[in-house]
Design a protein around this motif. Sequence first.
Motif, PDB file in Angstrom:
ATOM      1  N   ASP A   1      16.582  39.345  77.800  1.00 49.98           N
ATOM      2  CA  ASP A   1      17.491  38.216  77.775  1.00 49.98           C
ATOM      3  C   ASP A   1      16.741  36.912  77.508  1.00 49.98           C
ATOM      4  O   ASP A   1      17.241  36.037  76.774  1.00 49.98           O
ATOM      5  CB  ASP A   1      18.263  38.109  79.082  1.00 49.98           C
ATOM      6  N   ALA A   2      15.569  36.810  78.106  1.00 51.25           N
ATOM      7  CA  ALA A   2      14.766  35.596  77.915  1.00 51.25           C
ATOM      8  C   ALA A   2      14.331  35.451  76.468  1.00 51.25           C
ATOM      9  O   ALA A   2      14.346  34.356  75.887  1.00 51.25           O
ATOM     10  CB  ALA A   2      13.533  35.641  78.822  1.00 51.25           C
TER      11      ALA A   2
ATOM     12  N   LEU B   1       6.351  38.390  77.760  1.00 49.85           N
ATOM     13  CA  LEU B   1       7.752  38.797  77.817  1.00 49.85           C
ATOM     14  C   LEU B   1       8.008  39.985  76.897  1.00 49.85           C
ATOM     15  O   LEU B   1       8.750  40.921  77.247  1.00 49.85           O
ATOM     16  CB  LEU B   1       8.648  37.618  77.421  1.00 49.85           C
TER      17      LEU B   1
ATOM     18  N   ALA C   1      10.051  32.183  80.254  1.00 48.95           N
ATOM     19  CA  ALA C   1      11.085  31.941  79.253  1.00 48.95           C
ATOM     20  C   ALA C   1      11.144  30.473  78.861  1.00 48.95           C
ATOM     21  O   ALA C   1      11.565  30.135  77.745  1.00 48.95           O
ATOM     22  CB  ALA C   1      12.441  32.394  79.787  1.00 48.95           C
ATOM     23  N   ASP C   2      10.733  29.599  79.759  1.00 47.42           N
ATOM     24  CA  ASP C   2      10.748  28.156  79.474  1.00 47.42           C
ATOM     25  C   ASP C   2       9.513  27.704  78.702  1.00 47.42           C
ATOM     26  O   ASP C   2       9.414  26.531  78.327  1.00 47.42           O
ATOM     27  CB  ASP C   2      10.833  27.361  80.787  1.00 47.42           C
TER      28      ASP C   2
ATOM     29  N   VAL D   1       9.513  35.475  85.316  1.00 45.55           N
ATOM     30  CA  VAL D   1      10.127  35.698  84.007  1.00 45.55           C
ATOM     31  C   VAL D   1      10.873  34.443  83.563  1.00 45.55           C
ATOM     32  O   VAL D   1      10.811  34.028  82.396  1.00 45.55           O
ATOM     33  CB  VAL D   1      11.082  36.914  84.053  1.00 45.55           C
ATOM     34  N   GLU D   2      11.595  33.801  84.476  1.00 43.17           N
ATOM     35  CA  GLU D   2      12.314  32.568  84.153  1.00 43.17           C
ATOM     36  C   GLU D   2      11.357  31.469  83.697  1.00 43.17           C
ATOM     37  O   GLU D   2      11.647  30.724  82.752  1.00 43.17           O
ATOM     38  CB  GLU D   2      13.110  32.104  85.368  1.00 43.17           C
TER      39      GLU D   2
ATOM     40  N   THR E   1      15.166  32.449  73.690  1.00 45.79           N
ATOM     41  CA  THR E   1      14.188  31.664  72.940  1.00 45.79           C
ATOM     42  C   THR E   1      14.453  31.736  71.441  1.00 45.79           C
ATOM     43  O   THR E   1      14.183  30.783  70.698  1.00 45.79           O
ATOM     44  CB  THR E   1      12.767  32.181  73.226  1.00 45.79           C
TER      45      THR E   1
END
Length: 413
Positions: A406-407, A383, A372-373, A368-369, A411
């Motif tokens: 949250d991600a 997501l 998110a990038d 997930v991290e 963004t």
Amino acid sequence: PQPANVSVFSEFLGNQESDAERAFLDQFAGNELARLAPRLDPQGLALLLDYARVSTDQADGRPEELLELLQTPDAVQAAREVAAVSVHERLRDLAGSEIDKAAFLEALRSEFPDPQHFFYHALEVFRGLLHSEDRDDRFRRLMRIWVGKVGTAVRRGQYRRAELWLRAVLDASTFPEHRAQEVDDSLVQISSSEIMSSVVQKATEGGEAAPAVRLLTALGSRAVNVLVDLLAEEQDAARRRMLVDILSEVARNDPAPLTARLNDSRWYLVRNIVIVLRHTGDREAIRLMRPVLSYSDHRVRLEALRALAMLGDEAMPFFETALGDDHPTVRQTSIALLGAQGSTPAERLLVGALERRSLDLSEKQRIVEMLADRSGPTARAGLEELARKRFSFSSATRILRRAAKDALKGTQA
């Protein structure tokens, strides 16, 4: 020595091309041969000197002991007589002709080879002999000399000289095709583990490695196989690293001998072979690593995955296999490598991995991290789908859903 002994010895000299007779001659020390020399007839002395010259050039020769024999007055006198006859015949051809002595001497001087080029002249002469020598015993002698020249240069750390001797025979070869097997047999001797060990040892002692690498590259697959065997037995970590570096250079043009060793039962050897193949950058060889992803030891699978990552999007099926690996380090490395790819197929595979039961919560959180990038539509869609998931009794699902929301907020900000 008694006359009978000299007579028997002469018989062995006459048949020195035979392995048995040569083994007998090799039992004599240099000083013993020097005592026998004056009692031989001219033909026997010539044969003895011939044996001595060949022996001093062989890898297992005794140059210190035989040097005295090669410098006996009889040998020097014989050489002088041969040179005198040659000069006499040359001058006789000029007798009676009117010549300018100064111009003649100048012309003669111009034909003298430059001492700095003696070695290269020797190589050219040797190549010519390989082409013209049709006698079996004499060709075998040339091969013994060749093996000796290369071996002696290696022991002295003269790798460039050894390489030039090697290439004098192998590059644009001058020997007839039917001599190829004899040349190959000699290459086996040159590629012995003893010589290879000497090269590696000197290279790891702080010397310049480039000349040694060029020499080993000239030996090709023969050197690769011997170096792999040395790598398998080496206990010192620094020497192993040096062997890996050397193998990476030597096998760069022909990694096939390495791929043939990927099924070895020794995990540490296979791992190092995979590292070498990765360093070569040969994509075809790297493609052959897919079966290694099933190797019993996870450390081998890990290195294979790192190598396969060099294939880019072509490696996606390999990553998919690794995501289901039973060892967490392999799975986590696969996730990290996918994140480093940065392509749409890699993002698609990461999104799909969120549904995999083989991955634990921490691994999915890491995915997930990574998503998110990313700014691509595939990552965002993944997501959003995760964030829209309905209420679940699974705490893992709730944690991932919150992480996705949250991600997405991050963004948008």
